[in-house]
Motif scaffolding. Sequence first.
Motif, mmCIF file in Angstrom:
data_model
loop_
_atom_site.group_PDB
_atom_site.id
_atom_site.type_symbol
_atom_site.label_atom_id
_atom_site.label_comp_id
_atom_site.label_asym_id
_atom_site.label_seq_id
_atom_site.Cartn_x
_atom_site.Cartn_y
_atom_site.Cartn_z
ATOM 1 N N ASP A 94 91.992 -61.894 27.828
ATOM 2 C CA ASP A 94 91.673 -61.904 26.400
ATOM 3 C C ASP A 94 90.786 -60.704 26.089
ATOM 4 N N ALA A 95 91.287 -59.780 25.259
ATOM 5 C CA ALA A 95 90.537 -58.571 24.935
ATOM 6 C C ALA A 95 89.286 -58.861 24.124
ATOM 7 N N ASP A 96 89.203 -60.034 23.510
ATOM 8 C CA ASP A 96 88.050 -60.388 22.687
ATOM 9 C C ASP A 96 87.062 -61.287 23.412
ATOM 10 N N ASP A 97 87.346 -61.653 24.628
ATOM 11 C CA ASP A 97 86.467 -62.545 25.383
ATOM 12 C C ASP A 97 86.384 -62.049 26.816
ATOM 13 N N ARG B 244 86.131 -54.326 30.425
ATOM 14 C CA ARG B 244 84.994 -53.680 29.776
ATOM 15 C C ARG B 244 83.913 -53.410 30.805
ATOM 16 N N SER C 118 84.586 -67.303 30.759
ATOM 17 C CA SER C 118 85.752 -67.500 29.906
ATOM 18 C C SER C 118 86.927 -68.083 30.691
ATOM 19 N N THR D 168 92.446 -51.263 27.895
ATOM 20 C CA THR D 168 93.515 -52.225 27.668
ATOM 21 C C THR D 168 94.743 -51.827 28.462
#
Length: 254
Positions: free
Chosen positions: A50-53, A35, A58, A23
């Motif tokens: 977006d850290a979750d996608d 990632r 995306s 991050t």
Amino acid sequence: MVSSNSILRAGCLYAVGPLHGLTFMDKGKFLLAARRFRRGYRTEYIISLDADDLSQGSNAYMGKLRSDFLGTHFTIYDSRPPYDGAKASSGRVSRRFASKRISPQVPAGNFEIGQVAYKFNLLKSRGPRRMHSTLLCSEGETTTENDLNKSANATKSASSSIVLKNKAPRWHEHLQCWCLNFHGRVTVASVKNFQLVAAADPSQPGAAVEEETVLLQFGKVGDDLFTMDYREPLSAFQAFAICLTSFGTKLACE
């Protein structure tokens, strides 16, 4: 996050999370995430807003970093064309109509914008890693947070390349180690620590005089915490991608 004596204009925090997630934050505010994924014998980092996608399909997809088998050569891809008429590096080009940063008229793909290489050290001679990077930089490109969210309607119409190399450290006889002056921004010794400067252009007069202005520096300040400082002409995305290359074992370099 920049101290008063910092040699670089921009200061950011770079934290390592679980599952090879990374991050990038500025003054406590999230900016980018990455990632690591295995693609056969290669490694890829997907970079996202977006850290979750973290997927290439995306709306938040920014680009990716791809390594070779040895982890010593990397290619940086941007989801936006670096200049008008640029062609995507692969045939998998998608259109993201809902994206806030990609207009329906601009296809989102993977456009090669840079290379990062680590020099082989097969004889295991004493010394730090040696890096070399070539990047496409847009003229007048900004390096602030706004650069991450601007519309791709204004695709880069003019670009130039810049060659970077790591600043050579000095051997400290008393400490018996290689040292660089990070002006207080780096506090933990690590093979990942580096500073990049513009390489001299042999075609220009006075090229023998090495440029010492640090454009990017990266270093460790905790177990899973690093600082990243950069300046123009690098963008936040380019600086983040270069720093990602320092992770992972490089058996042929050290």
